[in-house]
Motif scaffolding. Structure first.
Motif, PDB file in Angstrom:
ATOM      1  N   UNK A  17      21.014 -52.719 -49.787  1.00 41.70           N
ATOM      2  CA  UNK A  17      19.630 -52.694 -50.238  1.00 41.70           C
ATOM      3  C   UNK A  17      19.069 -51.275 -50.194  1.00 41.70           C
ATOM      4  N   UNK A  18      19.493 -50.531 -49.191  1.00 42.19           N
ATOM      5  CA  UNK A  18      19.074 -49.141 -49.057  1.00 42.19           C
ATOM      6  C   UNK A  18      19.572 -48.313 -50.245  1.00 42.19           C
ATOM      7  N   UNK A  19      20.808 -48.540 -50.638  1.00 43.98           N
ATOM      8  CA  UNK A  19      21.386 -47.848 -51.787  1.00 43.98           C
ATOM      9  C   UNK A  19      20.608 -48.161 -53.061  1.00 43.98           C
ATOM     10  N   UNK A  20      20.314 -49.447 -53.286  1.00 42.77           N
ATOM     11  CA  UNK A  20      19.593 -49.839 -54.485  1.00 42.77           C
ATOM     12  C   UNK A  20      18.191 -49.244 -54.507  1.00 42.77           C
ATOM     13  N   UNK A  21      17.540 -49.231 -53.356  1.00 43.29           N
ATOM     14  CA  UNK A  21      16.193 -48.664 -53.294  1.00 43.29           C
ATOM     15  C   UNK A  21      16.205 -47.170 -53.556  1.00 43.29           C
ATOM     16  N   UNK A  22      17.234 -46.476 -53.117  1.00 43.25           N
ATOM     17  CA  UNK A  22      17.349 -45.047 -53.414  1.00 43.25           C
ATOM     18  C   UNK A  22      17.521 -44.810 -54.909  1.00 43.25           C
ATOM     19  N   UNK A  23      18.295 -45.654 -55.546  1.00 40.84           N
ATOM     20  CA  UNK A  23      18.479 -45.528 -56.995  1.00 40.84           C
ATOM     21  C   UNK A  23      17.172 -45.793 -57.719  1.00 40.84           C
ATOM     22  N   UNK A  24      16.455 -46.829 -57.308  1.00 39.49           N
ATOM     23  CA  UNK A  24      15.140 -47.090 -57.900  1.00 39.49           C
ATOM     24  C   UNK A  24      14.209 -45.907 -57.688  1.00 39.49           C
ATOM     25  N   UNK A  25      14.213 -45.375 -56.470  1.00 39.09           N
ATOM     26  CA  UNK A  25      13.309 -44.278 -56.142  1.00 39.09           C
ATOM     27  C   UNK A  25      13.562 -43.067 -57.036  1.00 39.09           C
ATOM     28  N   UNK A  42      11.411 -39.648 -61.578  1.00 36.44           N
ATOM     29  CA  UNK A  42      11.477 -38.851 -62.802  1.00 36.44           C
ATOM     30  C   UNK A  42      10.115 -38.758 -63.479  1.00 36.44           C
ATOM     31  N   UNK A  43       9.347 -39.849 -63.448  1.00 36.43           N
ATOM     32  CA  UNK A  43       8.011 -39.818 -64.053  1.00 36.43           C
ATOM     33  C   UNK A  43       7.149 -38.754 -63.383  1.00 36.43           C
ATOM     34  N   UNK A  44       7.281 -38.641 -62.064  1.00 35.96           N
ATOM     35  CA  UNK A  44       6.475 -37.696 -61.309  1.00 35.96           C
ATOM     36  C   UNK A  44       6.989 -36.274 -61.495  1.00 35.96           C
ATOM     37  N   UNK A  45       8.286 -36.086 -61.319  1.00 32.76           N
ATOM     38  CA  UNK A  45       8.840 -34.737 -61.326  1.00 32.76           C
ATOM     39  C   UNK A  45       8.760 -34.071 -62.691  1.00 32.76           C
ATOM     40  N   UNK A  46       8.793 -34.855 -63.767  1.00 29.94           N
ATOM     41  CA  UNK A  46       8.682 -34.251 -65.087  1.00 29.94           C
ATOM     42  C   UNK A  46       7.235 -33.979 -65.487  1.00 29.94           C
ATOM     43  N   UNK A  72       7.640 -30.086 -60.025  1.00 27.53           N
ATOM     44  CA  UNK A  72       8.593 -31.160 -60.235  1.00 27.53           C
ATOM     45  C   UNK A  72      10.041 -30.726 -60.289  1.00 27.53           C
ATOM     46  N   UNK A  73      10.300 -29.570 -60.900  1.00 30.60           N
ATOM     47  CA  UNK A  73      11.688 -29.129 -61.021  1.00 30.60           C
ATOM     48  C   UNK A  73      12.327 -28.938 -59.649  1.00 30.60           C
ATOM     49  N   UNK A  74      11.600 -28.324 -58.745  1.00 25.52           N
ATOM     50  CA  UNK A  74      12.120 -28.158 -57.385  1.00 25.52           C
ATOM     51  C   UNK A  74      12.234 -29.504 -56.682  1.00 25.52           C
ATOM     52  N   UNK A  75      11.268 -30.388 -56.943  1.00 26.89           N
ATOM     53  CA  UNK A  75      11.267 -31.690 -56.301  1.00 26.89           C
ATOM     54  C   UNK A  75      12.479 -32.518 -56.657  1.00 26.89           C
ATOM     55  N   UNK A  76      12.831 -32.526 -57.931  1.00 22.56           N
ATOM     56  CA  UNK A  76      13.965 -33.350 -58.367  1.00 22.56           C
ATOM     57  C   UNK A  76      15.272 -32.810 -57.802  1.00 22.56           C
ATOM     58  N   UNK A  77      15.392 -31.490 -57.711  1.00 29.14           N
ATOM     59  CA  UNK A  77      16.599 -30.901 -57.135  1.00 29.14           C
ATOM     60  C   UNK A  77      16.674 -31.208 -55.645  1.00 29.14           C
ATOM     61  N   UNK A  78      15.556 -31.062 -54.955  1.00 30.74           N
ATOM     62  CA  UNK A  78      15.537 -31.336 -53.519  1.00 30.74           C
ATOM     63  C   UNK A  78      15.917 -32.781 -53.215  1.00 30.74           C
TER      64      UNK A  78
END
Length: 212
Positions: A156-164, A169-173, A178-184
Motif C-alpha cells: 500500500x505504501x508503494x502504491x501511495x508513493x506512485x499516486x503521490x 506533477x500538477x503542482x511541480x509543473x 517545481x523543477x527542483x521539487x520534482x527532482x528532489x
C-alpha cells in the motif's frame, strides 16, 4: 504520436477530477443525496460556520471531540457525516468548501486511514483550485504520512508513493520551484524504486524537467 500518449497511464493514478483538465470533458459522476447527507452533518456544519464557536477548538483532538459531544451533542456519527458532506461538495465542484470541511474533519478524525483519505481529498481540491503553495504543503504533509513506519503495508505504501508522484506533477509543473521539487522527490531512493517497480513512464516526466 498516439503511441506516446501517457494519458491512459496517468489517469489510472489520478482522482477523476484531476483527469478533467487533461481530457477536457466531464466524466459521469456518482450522485449523492444532499438532503440525506446534510441531515446528519447539519449540526457540525452549523458549528463550523460560526467563527466564534470554532475558536473553541484547541490543538488537542480529544479535547475537541469531547467538547463537541458534551456541549453540542455532536458525536462520531456527525463527524463521519462531515466527511461525506465534504465529499459531496467535492463531487459538486465546490472545491473550496470541500477543502475547508476536510481540514476540519482531519482535526476531529481518529481513524488513521480515513484521515489519509481526507488529506488526499484536500490535496485534490487545492490542486483543482490552483492553490499551488497550499497544495505543496499538503503534498509534503501526505508524503510524511506515507513514508512513516506505521503506514498500513509495504504494498500500500508503494502504491501511495506512485499516486503521490502522479499528483505531484500538477503542482511541480505549475509551482515556481517545481523543477527542483520534482527532482528532489523522484530521485529519493524510495520513490525512484517505486518508479522502477511500477511507474516507468514517470521517467519521461523526470527527464522533461532536466531539459532547459
Amino acid at each position: 504520436m498516439s503511441e506516446h500518449d501517457l494519458t491512459a497511464l496517468m489517469a489510472a493514478q489520478l482522482d477523476r477530477h484531476l483527469v478533467f483538465p487533461l481530457l477536457e470533458f466531464l466524466q459521469e459522476r456518482q450522485l449523492y443525496s444532499e438532503s440525506e447527507i446534510l441531515e446528519a452533518a447539519a449540526p457540525l456544519v452549523a458549528f463550523l460556520q460560526n467563527p466564534q464557536l470554532v475558536q473553541e477548538f484547541r490543538p488537542d483532538k480529544q479535547y475537541n471531540i469531547h467538547m463537541l459531544q458534551e456541549r453540542y451533542q455532536i458525536g462520531p456519527d456527525q463527524i463521519e457525516a462531515l466527511y461525506q458532506y465534504a465529499k459531496f461538495q467535492f463531487e459538486c465542484g465546490n472545491y473550496s468548501g470541500a477543502a475547508d470541511y476536510l481540514y476540519q474533519y482531519r482535526a476531529l478524525c481518529t481513524n488513521s486511514e480515513r484521515n489519509v483519505s481526507a488529506l488526499w481529498g484536500k490535496l485534490a481540491a487545492e490542486i483543482l483550485m490552483q492553490n499551488w503553495d497550499v497544495a505543496l504543503e499538503e503534498l509534503n504533509r501526505l508524503k510524511e504520512i506515507i513514508d512513516s513506519k506505521n503506514f498500513s503495508s509495504p504494498l500500500n505504501q508503494l502504491q501511495n508513493r506512485i499516486w503521490l508522484m502522479h499528483w505531484a506533477l500538477f503542482i511541480f509543473f505549475n509551482h515556481e520551484n517545481g523543477r527542483n521539487g520534482i527532482i528532489d522527490l523522484f530521485f529519493q531512493d524510495r520513490y525512484l524504486n517505486a518508479i522502477q517497480t511500477n511507474a516507468h513512464h514517470l521517467i519521461r516526466s523526470t527527464i522533461a524537467t532536466r531539459i532547459p
